[in-house]
Design an enzyme around this catalytic site. Structure first.
Site, PDB file in Angstrom:
ATOM      1  N   THR A  29       1.435  -1.147  -0.012  1.00 10.72           N
ATOM      2  CA  THR A  29      -0.109  -0.069   0.054  1.00 10.72           C
ATOM      3  C   THR A  29       1.087   0.974   0.458  1.00 10.72           C
ATOM      4  O   THR A  29       1.905   1.170   0.964  1.00 10.72           O
ATOM      5  CB  THR A  29      -0.727  -0.247   1.016  1.00 10.72           C
ATOM      6  OG1 THR A  29      -1.676  -1.291   1.444  1.00 10.72           O
ATOM      7  CG2 THR A  29      -1.904   1.205   1.121  1.00 10.72           C
ATOM      8  N   LYS A  52      -7.393   1.933  -2.856  1.00 13.61           N
ATOM      9  CA  LYS A  52      -6.673   1.509  -1.632  1.00 13.61           C
ATOM     10  C   LYS A  52      -6.987   2.682  -0.839  1.00 13.61           C
ATOM     11  O   LYS A  52      -7.661   2.427   0.737  1.00 13.61           O
ATOM     12  CB  LYS A  52      -5.894   1.263  -1.729  1.00 13.61           C
ATOM     13  CG  LYS A  52      -4.699   0.144  -0.071  1.00 13.61           C
ATOM     14  CD  LYS A  52      -5.428  -0.593   0.075  1.00 13.61           C
ATOM     15  CE  LYS A  52      -5.027  -1.208   1.510  1.00 13.61           C
ATOM     16  NZ  LYS A  52      -4.787  -2.877   2.285  1.00 13.61           N
ATOM     17  N   LYS A  55       0.606   4.664   7.992  1.00  8.85           N
ATOM     18  CA  LYS A  55       1.101   5.002   6.979  1.00  8.85           C
ATOM     19  C   LYS A  55       0.192   5.171   5.790  1.00  8.85           C
ATOM     20  O   LYS A  55       0.222   6.490   4.731  1.00  8.85           O
ATOM     21  CB  LYS A  55       1.833   4.215   6.451  1.00  8.85           C
ATOM     22  CG  LYS A  55       3.122   4.064   4.942  1.00  8.85           C
ATOM     23  CD  LYS A  55       2.258   3.658   4.257  1.00  8.85           C
ATOM     24  CE  LYS A  55       1.860   1.432   5.383  1.00  8.85           C
ATOM     25  NZ  LYS A  55       1.191   1.164   3.878  1.00  8.85           N
TER      26      LYS A  55
HETATM   27  P1  NAP Z   1       5.290  -6.684   7.446  1.00 11.09           P
HETATM   28  O1  NAP Z   1       5.019  -7.780   8.290  1.00 11.09           O
HETATM   29  O2  NAP Z   1       6.046  -5.315   8.599  1.00 11.09           O
HETATM   30  O3  NAP Z   1       5.910  -7.156   5.998  1.00 11.09           O
HETATM   31  C1  NAP Z   1       7.228  -5.740   5.567  1.00 11.09           C
HETATM   32  C2  NAP Z   1       8.088  -6.394   4.642  1.00 11.09           C
HETATM   33  O4  NAP Z   1       8.442  -5.318   3.814  1.00 11.09           O
HETATM   34  C3  NAP Z   1       9.133  -7.439   5.360  1.00 11.09           C
HETATM   35  O5  NAP Z   1       9.576  -8.293   4.367  1.00 11.09           O
HETATM   36  C4  NAP Z   1       9.864  -6.242   5.940  1.00 11.09           C
HETATM   37  O6  NAP Z   1      11.635  -7.376   4.961  1.00 11.09           O
HETATM   38  C5  NAP Z   1      10.199  -5.829   4.371  1.00 11.09           C
HETATM   39  N1  NAP Z   1      10.495  -4.213   3.866  1.00 11.09           N
HETATM   40  C6  NAP Z   1      10.028  -3.413   4.622  1.00 11.09           C
HETATM   41  N2  NAP Z   1      11.308  -2.480   4.587  1.00 11.09           N
HETATM   42  C7  NAP Z   1      11.997  -2.890   3.317  1.00 11.09           C
HETATM   43  C8  NAP Z   1      13.249  -2.266   2.660  1.00 11.09           C
HETATM   44  N3  NAP Z   1      13.473  -0.565   2.591  1.00 11.09           N
HETATM   45  N4  NAP Z   1      13.573  -2.716   1.709  1.00 11.09           N
HETATM   46  C9  NAP Z   1      13.511  -4.117   1.546  1.00 11.09           C
HETATM   47  N5  NAP Z   1      12.688  -4.892   2.286  1.00 11.09           N
HETATM   48  C10 NAP Z   1      11.589  -3.908   3.286  1.00 11.09           C
HETATM   49  O7  NAP Z   1       4.134  -5.893   6.405  1.00 11.09           O
HETATM   50  P2  NAP Z   1       2.792  -6.746   5.942  1.00 11.09           P
HETATM   51  O8  NAP Z   1       1.441  -6.742   6.773  1.00 11.09           O
HETATM   52  O9  NAP Z   1       3.418  -7.648   5.102  1.00 11.09           O
HETATM   53  O10 NAP Z   1       2.282  -5.048   5.168  1.00 11.09           O
HETATM   54  C11 NAP Z   1       3.379  -5.365   4.034  1.00 11.09           C
HETATM   55  C12 NAP Z   1       2.650  -4.525   2.739  1.00 11.09           C
HETATM   56  O11 NAP Z   1       1.048  -4.605   2.296  1.00 11.09           O
HETATM   57  C13 NAP Z   1       2.415  -2.681   3.323  1.00 11.09           C
HETATM   58  O12 NAP Z   1       2.154  -1.770   2.766  1.00 11.09           O
HETATM   59  C14 NAP Z   1       0.986  -3.007   4.087  1.00 11.09           C
HETATM   60  O13 NAP Z   1       0.169  -1.412   4.643  1.00 11.09           O
HETATM   61  C15 NAP Z   1      -0.199  -3.798   3.386  1.00 11.09           C
HETATM   62  N6  NAP Z   1      -0.696  -4.848   3.513  1.00 11.09           N
HETATM   63  C16 NAP Z   1      -0.939  -4.990   5.272  1.00 11.09           C
HETATM   64  C17 NAP Z   1      -1.668  -5.780   5.481  1.00 11.09           C
HETATM   65  C18 NAP Z   1      -2.182  -6.695   6.667  1.00 11.09           C
HETATM   66  O14 NAP Z   1      -3.106  -7.241   7.412  1.00 11.09           O
HETATM   67  N7  NAP Z   1      -1.132  -6.746   6.981  1.00 11.09           N
HETATM   68  C19 NAP Z   1      -3.266  -5.226   4.206  1.00 11.09           C
HETATM   69  C20 NAP Z   1      -2.684  -5.354   3.014  1.00 11.09           C
HETATM   70  C21 NAP Z   1      -2.046  -4.820   2.848  1.00 11.09           C
HETATM   71  P3  NAP Z   1      11.946  -7.239   6.965  1.00 11.09           P
HETATM   72  O15 NAP Z   1      11.685  -8.877   7.369  1.00 11.09           O
HETATM   73  O16 NAP Z   1      13.720  -7.493   6.620  1.00 11.09           O
HETATM   74  O17 NAP Z   1      11.520  -6.333   7.487  1.00 11.09           O
END
Ligand code: NAP
Length: 293
Positions: free
Chosen positions: A96, A171, A239
């Site tokens: 997102t 979104k 965010k």
């Molecule tokens: P998360 O569990 O915190 O995972 C974030 C991922 O991004 C991790 O693999 C992290 O790597 C990687 N990352 C972050 N910064 C980075 C960088 N600078 N370079 C390379 N890799 C990086 O988050 P998530 O819940 O999966 O969410 C991911 C996205 O989907 C976000 O934009 C979020 O808003 C969106 N989203 C989430 C949900 C939900 O329910 N969780 C639902 C819809 C959409 P590391 O392992 O090294 O930290």
């Protein structure tokens, strides 16, 4: 494009289950994650290659799927990925992020013949795990058709919203509703605690009527039991809400409810709740019930 070989960058709460579904339908060729141990675990579990970096992953695949946290993270990943991408490849971004950044990055990659589909998702970690996410897609319809099987691996619904950036704009609209629902449910349940109502019966009766919703169904019981494991991290919703207000500023309009949610989630994050699920907002609502913060 004949065969689809997908690679996933970002194996967090959403990216890892998406990778599992892609492996399940035989479309996953490689994975990469910034924290290498996560990539090693997923690559071993799924029997796919662990790329040495984003460019190496791009060189092994013709569809690169990204699922990282915020604008600056996506920007970094695309810069690292671009040297490995070739004409005809497609970048599918499920993070997102802002529509403005999306259009800029898509424009950059189009210079090397790479197409972009923004494909943010909704449905939570449960939706990712169950393969029932709602995908809001932006991009050229021919590009979306080519990579549709990749999205189908983890989607319950795929909706084409328009050109590149439309998925992310949709979104943003979604997140305005998500924040409003979180505000309403957390405030209501904090209020119910003051009224000493039986929590299980309360959730059942509310869910069966006009107040029923996904957040209440999936987070009501856990928040009343003071459990806030993610889920969707509060810092990530904050965010998203900042993306919404930036868009509103561009359009010269205001989003008063989002402003209120930003104040509440800022208080939650400042109190150490960044990684707690968005339902941890109930802690702020409990503290504000009597006018005290
Ligand atoms: P998360 O569990 O915190 O995972 C974030 C991922 O991004 C991790 O693999 C992290 O790597 C990687 N990352 C972050 N910064 C980075 C960088 N600078 N370079 C390379 N890799 C990086 O988050 P998530 O819940 O999966 O969410 C991911 C996205 O989907 C976000 O934009 C979020 O808003 C969106 N989203 C989430 C949900 C939900 O329910 N969780 C639902 C819809 C959409 P590391 O392992 O090294 O930290």
């Amino acid at each position: 494009m004949n065969r689809l070989d997908a690679g996933v960058i970002g194996l967090g709460a959403m990216g890892a289950p998406m990778a599992r579904h892609l492996a399940g339908v035989g479309l996953l060729a490689a994975v990469w994650n910034r924290t290498a141990s996560r990539a090693a675990t997923v690559a071993e579990e799924l029997g796919v290659a662990r790329a040495s970096g984003p460019a190496d992953l791009a060189g092994r695949c013709n569809v690169v799927l990204t699922c990282v946290s915020r604008d600056e993270d996506l920007q970094e990943v695309i810069a690292a990925c671009a040297p490995g991408m070739s004409t005809g490849d497609v970048l599918v971004d499920t993070s997102t992020v802002s529509p403005t950044l999306t259009r800029r990055l898509a424009q950059q990659l189009s210079g090397q013949g790479v197409a972009w589909v923004d494909a943010p998702v909704s449905g939570g970690v449960e939706g990712a795990r169950n393969g029932t996410l709602s995908v809001m897609a932006g991009g050229d319809s021919a590009d979306l058709s080519r990579i549709r099987p990749v999205l189908e691996a983890f989607a319950g619904r795929i909706t084409h919203m328009g050109p590149v950036g439309s998925g992310q704009a949709t979104k943003a609209v979604n997140q305005v509703m998500v924040a409003g629902i979180a505000e309403a449910v957390c405030e209501a349940l904090a209020f119910s605690e003051k009224l000493n109502l039986p929590s299980e019966r309360l959730i059942e009766v509310l869910a069966a009527g006009a107040a029923g919703n996904w957040f209440l169904d999936h987070r009501g019981r856990t928040m009343l039991a003071d459990r806030f494991e993610p889920g969707f991290k509060s810092g990530l919703l904050l965010k998203d809400l900042q993306i919404c207000t930036a868009l509103a500023r561009e359009l010269d309009c205001t989003l008063p409810m989002v402003e209120a949610a930003i104040a509440d989630y800022t208080a939650l994050v400042d109190a150490g709740g960044h990684d707690d699920d968005t339902s941890a907002l109930i802690r702020i609502k409990r503290a504000t019930d009597n006018g005290k913060h």
